[in-house]
Design an enzyme around this catalytic site. Sequence first.
Site, mmCIF file in Angstrom:
data_model
loop_
_atom_site.group_PDB
_atom_site.id
_atom_site.type_symbol
_atom_site.label_atom_id
_atom_site.label_comp_id
_atom_site.label_asym_id
_atom_site.label_seq_id
_atom_site.Cartn_x
_atom_site.Cartn_y
_atom_site.Cartn_z
ATOM 1 N N GLU A 101 -16.296 -12.752 8.895
ATOM 2 C CA GLU A 101 -15.204 -13.679 8.619
ATOM 3 C C GLU A 101 -15.547 -15.107 9.026
ATOM 4 O O GLU A 101 -16.185 -15.336 10.050
ATOM 5 C CB GLU A 101 -13.973 -13.254 9.425
ATOM 6 C CG GLU A 101 -13.469 -11.900 9.005
ATOM 7 C CD GLU A 101 -12.257 -11.483 9.810
ATOM 8 O OE1 GLU A 101 -11.798 -10.360 9.593
ATOM 9 O OE2 GLU A 101 -11.781 -12.274 10.646
ATOM 10 N N GLY A 172 -17.834 -11.432 16.975
ATOM 11 C CA GLY A 172 -19.069 -11.344 17.746
ATOM 12 C C GLY A 172 -19.090 -12.183 18.998
ATOM 13 O O GLY A 172 -18.249 -13.049 19.209
ATOM 14 N N LEU A 228 -11.035 -15.493 29.557
ATOM 15 C CA LEU A 228 -10.767 -14.925 30.881
ATOM 16 C C LEU A 228 -9.754 -13.780 30.809
ATOM 17 O O LEU A 228 -10.039 -12.668 31.217
ATOM 18 C CB LEU A 228 -10.262 -16.057 31.781
ATOM 19 C CG LEU A 228 -10.631 -16.013 33.251
ATOM 20 C CD1 LEU A 228 -12.106 -15.773 33.477
ATOM 21 C CD2 LEU A 228 -10.201 -17.325 33.916
ATOM 22 N N CYS A 346 -9.349 -12.770 15.104
ATOM 23 C CA CYS A 346 -10.742 -12.389 14.941
ATOM 24 C C CYS A 346 -10.902 -10.953 14.434
ATOM 25 O O CYS A 346 -10.411 -10.013 15.023
ATOM 26 C CB CYS A 346 -11.337 -12.577 16.330
ATOM 27 S SG CYS A 346 -12.825 -11.795 16.729
HETATM 28 N N1 SAH Z 1 -16.680 -13.179 21.680
HETATM 29 C C1 SAH Z 1 -16.265 -14.494 22.019
HETATM 30 C C2 SAH Z 1 -15.863 -15.333 20.826
HETATM 31 C C3 SAH Z 1 -15.100 -14.634 19.727
HETATM 32 S S1 SAH Z 1 -13.449 -14.141 20.140
HETATM 33 C C4 SAH Z 1 -15.131 -14.443 23.032
HETATM 34 O O1 SAH Z 1 -14.592 -13.360 23.270
HETATM 35 O O2 SAH Z 1 -14.831 -15.488 23.597
HETATM 36 C C5 SAH Z 1 -12.619 -15.704 20.205
HETATM 37 C C6 SAH Z 1 -11.344 -15.703 21.000
HETATM 38 O O3 SAH Z 1 -10.320 -14.949 20.317
HETATM 39 C C7 SAH Z 1 -11.486 -15.080 22.390
HETATM 40 O O4 SAH Z 1 -10.893 -15.904 23.365
HETATM 41 C C8 SAH Z 1 -10.724 -13.783 22.219
HETATM 42 O O5 SAH Z 1 -10.267 -13.290 23.439
HETATM 43 C C9 SAH Z 1 -9.629 -14.179 21.268
HETATM 44 N N2 SAH Z 1 -8.984 -13.055 20.588
HETATM 45 C C10 SAH Z 1 -9.550 -11.954 20.064
HETATM 46 N N3 SAH Z 1 -8.627 -11.151 19.509
HETATM 47 C C11 SAH Z 1 -7.438 -11.749 19.663
HETATM 48 C C12 SAH Z 1 -6.103 -11.413 19.310
HETATM 49 N N4 SAH Z 1 -5.840 -10.276 18.671
HETATM 50 N N5 SAH Z 1 -5.129 -12.275 19.639
HETATM 51 C C13 SAH Z 1 -5.404 -13.444 20.283
HETATM 52 N N6 SAH Z 1 -6.642 -13.814 20.657
HETATM 53 C C14 SAH Z 1 -7.654 -12.978 20.357
HETATM 54 FE FE1 SF4 Z 2 -16.125 -9.407 21.147
HETATM 55 FE FE2 SF4 Z 2 -13.618 -9.707 20.386
HETATM 56 FE FE3 SF4 Z 2 -14.176 -9.453 22.980
HETATM 57 FE FE4 SF4 Z 2 -14.863 -11.701 21.689
HETATM 58 S S1 SF4 Z 2 -12.789 -10.931 22.048
HETATM 59 S S2 SF4 Z 2 -16.124 -10.468 23.088
HETATM 60 S S3 SF4 Z 2 -15.349 -10.858 19.649
HETATM 61 S S4 SF4 Z 2 -14.506 -7.891 21.404
#
Ligand code: SAH
Ligand code: SF4
Length: 355
Positions: A101, A172, A228, A346
Amino acid sequence: MAIHHPLSTAHTLHDLPFAALVREMGDLSPVHARALWRVLYREGATELNQRADFLPPLRRWLDATADRLPVDVPELAADTASSDGLTRKFLLKLADTQTIETVLMSYSGRYTACVSTQAGCAMGCVFCATGQMGFTRHLRPGEIVAQVLHAQRTLHARGEPGLRNLVLMGMGEPLHNYDSVMTALEIISDRSGLNIGPSRITISTVGVVPGILRLAEEQRPYHLAVSLHGATEEDRSALVPASKRWSLAELIAACRTYGAKTGRRIFFEWTLIAGKNDSPAQAATLAKLLNGIDAHVNLIPLNPTGGFAGTASASAAATEFQRILKAANIPSTIRQRRGIDVAAGCGQLRVEKGS
Ligand code: SAH
Ligand code: SF4
């Protein structure tokens, strides 16, 4: 005739930073590399055949290398726009049929692209659609660059100004694919190409401690965001399994080292989940944890996903959480939920499309 030794491990032209492209071209004058670079990254060309503007030596080189170094042009598998028109989400199909995506977001007339760095993710955060699907493979630099080019072409086709910002917050974990991500960012920030400067690029990590330390060691000029979501070992590991590998204590120590070595502010991402991590006491614990770090907290209400029963925090809880951080002198922003109707969380579009 000289035997050809490939000089890099590149699979496509889009895997190559400019200096590596010049090396690949061997004896050819760098004039040709510059012409090709402009066409690839200023124009965003998808087809390099029969270009009248290329001089014969460049055309011959392209003919000879087309099989070994093709271009990265993913196929568009789905394209959805949110009802407010501010978010557009692309599902791109790679050469091996994996789908990833890419999101294009508009903030007061300025565009930000959000790109993926892996197909799936190995980190398994419980609330994340990508985490729920597991890890398939790393993306090559060219596959990361190609997403930015796709977003840029979309904007140019609409007569819009180009991309302003780039965030590595798609599918990712960028620091689990460190070398490819750094090569991609070198290509994307090149001034005679896409020219998205390092100060307009943010890498978001779940907290891969060795990667954070390496960014600091190598003085990489990009912004860093650390996801975090919990401010005690127990709270955090309930949401982020990776924190069993790199503890919260180690992560915060790495952030302090990063701050000291780079002098840069760190962004902390906090997905607000009702009843899980949105209480006033948890806000106070977070404020204490970040004490002495130059930090900005991004509070993001959860986007619900199929594999997780949690819901987004009420806006009153978010506001109170922010107030407590502010009282401790920690700046924060409550992010709007962008394009929830196009599954802008994501990994969510890929799940919806079932590919
Ligand atoms: N793997 C990296 C970058 C991709 S995820 C990371 O985890 O930082 C990017 C951001 O989207 C992260 O802060 C993650 O916690 C947040 N995220 C993932 N799924 C989400 C959801 N369903 N609702 C809100 N934030 C989400
Ligand atoms: Fe991977 Fe999603 Fe966790 Fe980011 S928030 S590290 S994309 S599992």
